[in-house]
Write a protein that holds these residues in place. Structure first.
Motif, short mmCIF file in Angstrom:
data_model
loop_
_atom_site.label_atom_id
_atom_site.label_comp_id
_atom_site.label_asym_id
_atom_site.label_seq_id
_atom_site.Cartn_x
_atom_site.Cartn_y
_atom_site.Cartn_z
N LEU A 1 0.72 -1.22 -0.04
CA LEU A 1 0.04 0.16 0.06
C LEU A 1 1.06 1.21 -0.16
N ASN B 1 -0.51 3.10 -5.57
CA ASN B 1 -2.04 3.58 -5.05
C ASN B 1 -2.90 2.68 -6.04
N LYS C 1 -5.97 0.49 -7.18
CA LYS C 1 -7.05 0.14 -6.64
C LYS C 1 -7.38 -1.46 -6.48
N GLN D 1 -5.16 -2.33 -3.17
CA GLN D 1 -6.02 -1.86 -2.13
C GLN D 1 -7.25 -2.70 -1.79
N HIS E 1 -7.40 -5.34 1.77
CA HIS E 1 -8.49 -5.11 2.74
C HIS E 1 -9.04 -6.51 2.68
#
Length: 277
Positions: free
Chosen positions: A252, A256, A258, A261, A265
């Motif tokens: 992370l 950047n 997505k 990410q 998560h």
């Protein structure tokens, strides 16, 4: 033919009792493949073999031995049934000049169950090296049928789990492959815990072994691969939370994306639950 094409475009039934009779008949004849787990569990393997036996290069003695084994397996779990059927195909045809012909006929069959039998023939073949197992698994790993794709990695992992650790570099080309199904195959094959299969203790204790595979796929654009990477890390978080937290933090901080990410998560979901408890 038009009727079969219509059946192929169907949506699978939610309950076994709701499977239309013409669909079940076509499945048991090997004319179509299953489209969900409900259908997969409803297939009568004995009927299926009887219906497709003439399409296989089997002599009468071999066919009778295989048919007898499949009949005996009617009451065992479907995964064990598949494994034992693949094993009897291998044992009966081991050393036969017709073995490879039968294997190819199974592997290219319209029925996903027969394709699974082919994959399990390889799982039962102790003579195959790890590299050979990976090569022969490729068609199954990119199969259009989700069930066959799951069987693909299981049929390599079960007989060669130790090689996944000692020869992990052989999975690197798969994890970098242009076909996302190949990438997903590499990740699922090497999961520390996996699904429907034994855990790999070495990867639970030392997930760093497979870190290059994860790095190759950390920004994968395909949700199918993202979920696999996240599940891999979620597995590892149960025994090596330090590894997963450190890796996700670094990813992370470096991108950047997505996609990264989303992977991070999902990878940390078990650790979040523990922190909230």
């Amino acid at each position: 033919m038009a009727d079969l094409e219509t059946l192929k475009a169907r949506k699978g039934a939610v309950r076994r009792s709701e499977i239309p009779s013409n669909v079940l008949t076509a499945l048991n004849r090997g004319e179509i493949e299953t489209v969900n787990l409900v259908e997969f569990l409803a297939v009568d393997h004995a009927k299926l073999f009887r219906s497709t036996r003439s399409q296989l290069s089997l002599d009468d003695k071999s066919a009778k031995l295989i048919a007898a084994t499949i009949k005996k397996l009617a009451d065992v779990g479907v995964m064990q049934r598949l494994a034992d059927t693949g094993q009897v195909f291998h044992q009966v045809l081991d050393g036969s000049e017709d073995r490879e012909a039968v294997y190819q006929q199974l592997a290219a069959h319209p029925s996903d169950v027969l394709r699974n039998w082919a994959a399990y023939m390889d799982a039962a073949n102790a003579k195959l090296t790890f590299a050979q197992r990976l090569k022969r698994a490729k068609p199954f790993a990119i199969d259009d049928n989700m069930g066959v794709r799951e069987i693909a990695w299981m049929c390599v992992r079960v007989p060669a789990a130790d090689k996944i650790v000692s020869q992990i570099e052989k999975l690197h080309p798969f994890a970098k492959h242009k076909n996302y199904l190949m990438r997903r195959f590499a990740i699922e094959l090497s999961r520390p815990c996996g699904v429907w299969t034994k855990h790999i203790t070495a990867l639970k204790e030392r997930p760093e072994i497979a870190q290059p595979l994860l790095e190759f796929c950390r920004e994968d654009e395909t949700k199918y691969v993202q979920d696999s990477v996240a599940n891999w890390l979620n597995d590892a978080s149960k025994t090596r939370p330090d590894f997963v937290e450190t890796l996700c933090d670094r990813w992370l901080s470096e991108t950047n994306s997505k996609h990264t990410q989303r992977i991070a998560h999902r990878a940390l979901r078990t650790l979040r639950k523990k922190a909230d408890a």
